[in-house]
Design a protein around this motif. Structure first.
Motif, PDB file in Angstrom:
ATOM      1  N   VAL B  82      21.697  25.820  79.494  1.00 32.93           N
ATOM      2  CA  VAL B  82      20.913  26.766  78.702  1.00 32.93           C
ATOM      3  C   VAL B  82      21.715  28.027  78.405  1.00 32.93           C
ATOM      4  O   VAL B  82      21.744  28.522  77.275  1.00 32.93           O
ATOM      5  N   ARG B  85      24.463  27.407  75.833  1.00 29.95           N
ATOM      6  CA  ARG B  85      24.013  27.359  74.433  1.00 29.95           C
ATOM      7  C   ARG B  85      23.758  28.757  73.884  1.00 29.95           C
ATOM      8  O   ARG B  85      23.726  28.952  72.674  1.00 29.95           O
ATOM      9  N   LYS B  86      23.543  29.711  74.767  1.00 28.30           N
ATOM     10  CA  LYS B  86      23.432  31.092  74.285  1.00 28.30           C
ATOM     11  C   LYS B  86      24.806  31.634  73.914  1.00 28.30           C
ATOM     12  O   LYS B  86      24.935  32.511  73.071  1.00 28.30           O
ATOM     13  N   PHE B 108      12.802  35.009  68.694  1.00 25.23           N
ATOM     14  CA  PHE B 108      12.526  33.851  69.568  1.00 25.23           C
ATOM     15  C   PHE B 108      13.528  33.780  70.721  1.00 25.23           C
ATOM     16  O   PHE B 108      13.146  33.715  71.886  1.00 25.23           O
ATOM     17  N   ALA B 109      14.808  33.812  70.369  1.00 26.71           N
ATOM     18  CA  ALA B 109      15.840  33.688  71.408  1.00 26.71           C
ATOM     19  C   ALA B 109      15.919  34.927  72.305  1.00 26.71           C
ATOM     20  O   ALA B 109      15.964  34.787  73.522  1.00 26.71           O
ATOM     21  N   LEU B 112      13.426  34.750  74.931  1.00 28.16           N
ATOM     22  CA  LEU B 112      13.743  33.806  76.008  1.00 28.16           C
ATOM     23  C   LEU B 112      14.573  34.497  77.080  1.00 28.16           C
ATOM     24  O   LEU B 112      14.542  34.127  78.247  1.00 28.16           O
ATOM     25  N   ARG B 161      19.581  34.102  63.099  1.00 27.55           N
ATOM     26  CA  ARG B 161      18.868  33.731  64.310  1.00 27.55           C
ATOM     27  C   ARG B 161      19.851  33.286  65.403  1.00 27.55           C
ATOM     28  O   ARG B 161      19.695  33.626  66.571  1.00 27.55           O
ATOM     29  N   SER B 164      21.398  36.202  67.034  1.00 30.18           N
ATOM     30  CA  SER B 164      20.514  37.104  67.776  1.00 30.18           C
ATOM     31  C   SER B 164      20.747  37.063  69.276  1.00 30.18           C
ATOM     32  O   SER B 164      20.337  37.971  69.984  1.00 30.18           O
ATOM     33  N   VAL B 165      21.405  36.022  69.783  1.00 30.94           N
ATOM     34  CA  VAL B 165      21.687  35.972  71.224  1.00 30.94           C
ATOM     35  C   VAL B 165      23.108  36.406  71.539  1.00 30.94           C
ATOM     36  O   VAL B 165      23.560  36.252  72.671  1.00 30.94           O
TER      37      VAL B 165
END
Lengths: 329, 252
Positions: B82, B85-86, B108-109, B112, B161, B164-165
């Motif tokens: 996880v 993937r960021k 959204f991200a 999380l 998007r 955004s992380v």
């Protein structure tokens, strides 16, 4: 116009008479048979609403039966049905939705998963009277009795009550909820899940944040259909606390000192619309005199389920449209 | 070696018994755009999805060899998929925005990652949109449903998007293949801008696009890395006959 030289050119313009009549006959037969379906529906609904509509007014919907069930209303039966449905949803929805999430999202495609799926489908085929007996044996006599014994609550839950009727109906409608939830989850496109995973969402975050919200209307459709099914069932509630007549609503009060808060008492017996029709027709001292009430009750029950089904159709329509928009983009 | 961001050594990927990649060894440089070209089914996408472990989700996925990002073996047991993937963001062939508002898509991200502060979220939204050069177009439409944007805008919003992380690496799987020429050129300009801050890998079927946007080009064929060179070299003087044939359109 070029001259028609070949005789066959003329032949293709007309079907032979026999074929044509046979065609008319086939179309006619299909139409008549279809019309027959509508006719049955029309007769059932027509009769019920013709006889029952007149009696339905505010008093009929709110008051208790009077005068040996021949007068008064069906208020307690409506209250009982709505209460049981409310409790049933509380039991069935979490179990149904989470089972579906497990089956569709987590379970590996192996023998165990196929057995679970088959069990769900077979559960849907069990006759409802069997669920009633199961509820009596398992919920009332096993769980309820043991609860009373262990907790020392006397005879509180070890007897037929609204709680167990709701729980039994919850088991009965579980397949409906599970199957429609699986369908809804399955319909969420893979690309949407990929988007969430790609952003670093865990599996549960993906399900909670993307899959469940997008399948919401699909799941709601299933829940509403489950309620409409549950409200119409008679057999399962037969042994589970359905009452012929109750002078008081199954409501208890929680004393908070300054004031008391009313709540549905799940340990009580209750009246139920479908059961009410059954007892009016078979158990009352004078079934003929209760006829108008029977028709009225049936009309109310049918209206209730039809309204629920229409709501379900609207939600399904909404669900399909959302998915279509997601897919097209 | 310092500027090598992604490093694979004898990477082989299998789906059940089908081999998708065969002994791929490649060193991808940081802050450069690398194009991955090759005929359909040659393993381009499988390679891309190996780098952020999206393949883990596929049925029957197995891999052999080594994949390192910044010298860290990403298939090590200690690695959290996880978090990986960021670090390695992904943009897909077709935009896959959520059927929510533009703003909700962008937060959204971050949400999380437990960022809840409204000001901070606003800041992230503005930064990622500015980076994806879409801020001016959507700053007044943040509450619109994202699916009402044009296809080109949607794809740039997908890039925003992904940004955004704050990833290090951006994987793009044919990001412009479904877009009109004008939207495509905007995406290409954007990729050129973004390489200052990110290491970018782009899978593309469009030779001209690969030639325009990338510093390096990798040619895959039948699961193997046939040639990996500077883009200028590969398009003017490829050393391999297969590469030459593919680039000049003799097959594929």
């Amino acid at each position: 116009m070029p001259e028609e030289k070949n005789i066959k050119n003329k032949e293709i313009r007309k079907l032979p008479a026999s074929t044509k009549y046979y065609e008319y006959f086939a179309i006619g037969l299909v139409q008549v048979i279809t019309a027959f379906v509508f006719l049955i529906l029309f007769l059932v609904l027509g009769k019920i609403f013709y006889e029952g509509a007149g009696i339905i007014d505010y008093q009929f919907l709110t008051e208790a039966p009077r005068n040996n069930m021949t007068e008064g209303g069906i208020g307690p039966a409506i209250f009982g049905t709505v209460s049981v449905m409310f409790l049933m949803i509380i039991f069935a929805v979490p179990i149904g939705v989470f089972s579906a999430v497990y089956i569709n999202e987590y379970a590996e495609d192996n023998l165990a998963q196929r057995v679970i799926r088959a069990s769900v489908n077979n559960l849907a085929g069990v006759p409802s009277i069997v669920f009633g007996l199961f509820g009596l044996g398992f919920f009332v006599l096993f769980i309820g009795k043991n609860f009373d014994e262990v907790m020392g609550t006397g005879l509180l839950l070890g007897q037929p009550a609204m709680l167990w009727a709701s729980a039994t109906l919850a088991v009965l409608v579980l397949p409906t909820i599970i199957i429609s939830t699986i369908e809804a989850l399955n319909a969420v496109p893979h690309s949407q899940r990929a988007a969430a995973y790609g952003l670093g969402a865990t599996k549960w975050q993906t399900i909670k944040g993307v899959v469940l919200p997008q399948s919401r209307s699909g799941i709601l459709t299933g829940i509403i259909l489950a309620v409409s099914r549950g409200a119409g069932e008679t057999a399962p509630v037969l042994f589970l606390g359905c009452a012929f007549f109750l002078p008081q609503l199954p409501v208890a009060y929680l004393d908070l000192g300054l004031f008391a808060v009313p709540f549905i008492n799940p340990a009580e017996q209750f009246m139920y619309l479908s059961y009410h029709i059954f007892i009016l027709a078979t158990q009352s001292s004078n079934p003929t005199l209760t006829m108008p009430v029977q028709f009225g009750t049936a009309a109310v029950l049918i209206t209730l389920t039809v309204l629920l089904n229409i709501t379900a159709v609207i939600f399904r329509f909404k669900f399909r449209r959302t998915l279509q928009v997601v897919r097209e983009n | 070696m310092k500027d090598v961001k992604i490093y694979t050594e004898n990477l082989s990927v299998f789906f059940d018994y089908i081999q998708a990649l065969n002994n791929v060894s490649i060193q991808i440089k940081a802050n450069r755009v690398t194009s991955i070209i090759g005929p359909s089914g040659c393993g381009k996408t499988s390679f891309l999805r190996t780098l952020n472990r999206m393949n883990d989700l596929m049925h029957g996925f197995k891999m052999k060899g080594e994949v390192k990002i910044d010298g860290v073996d990403i298939y090590d047991d200690n690695i959290d998929v996880v978090n990986l993937r960021k670090l390695v963001g992904m943009v897909f062939q077709k935009s896959n925005l959520f059927p929510k508002s533009v703003y909700e898509n962008l937060i959204f991200a971050p949400k999380l990652n437990n960022i809840k502060d409204k000001n901070k979220l606003d800041e992230i939204v503005e930064r990622s949109c500015t980076q994806a050069s879409i801020w001016d177009e959507i700053k007044d439409r943040l509450n619109d449903n994202a699916l009402n944007l044009s296809a080109g805008q949607q794809q740039r919003l997908c890039i925003a998007r992904a940004l955004s992380v704050n990833p290090d690496v951006l994987l793009m799987d044919e990001p412009a293949s479904a877009l009109d020429p004008i939207s495509t050129s905007r995406i290409e300009e954007l990729i050129f801008e973004l390489k200052k801050d990110y290491t970018i890998l782009v899978v593309t079927h469009n030779m001209q696009q690969a030639a325009r946007i990338s510093d390096f080009t990798a040619f895959f064929y039948l699961g193997q890395l046939v040639e990996f060179e500077k883009t200028t070299k590969i398009f003017t003087n490829p050393s391999n006959k297969q590469t030459e044939d593919y680039i000049t359109g003799r097959f594929g």
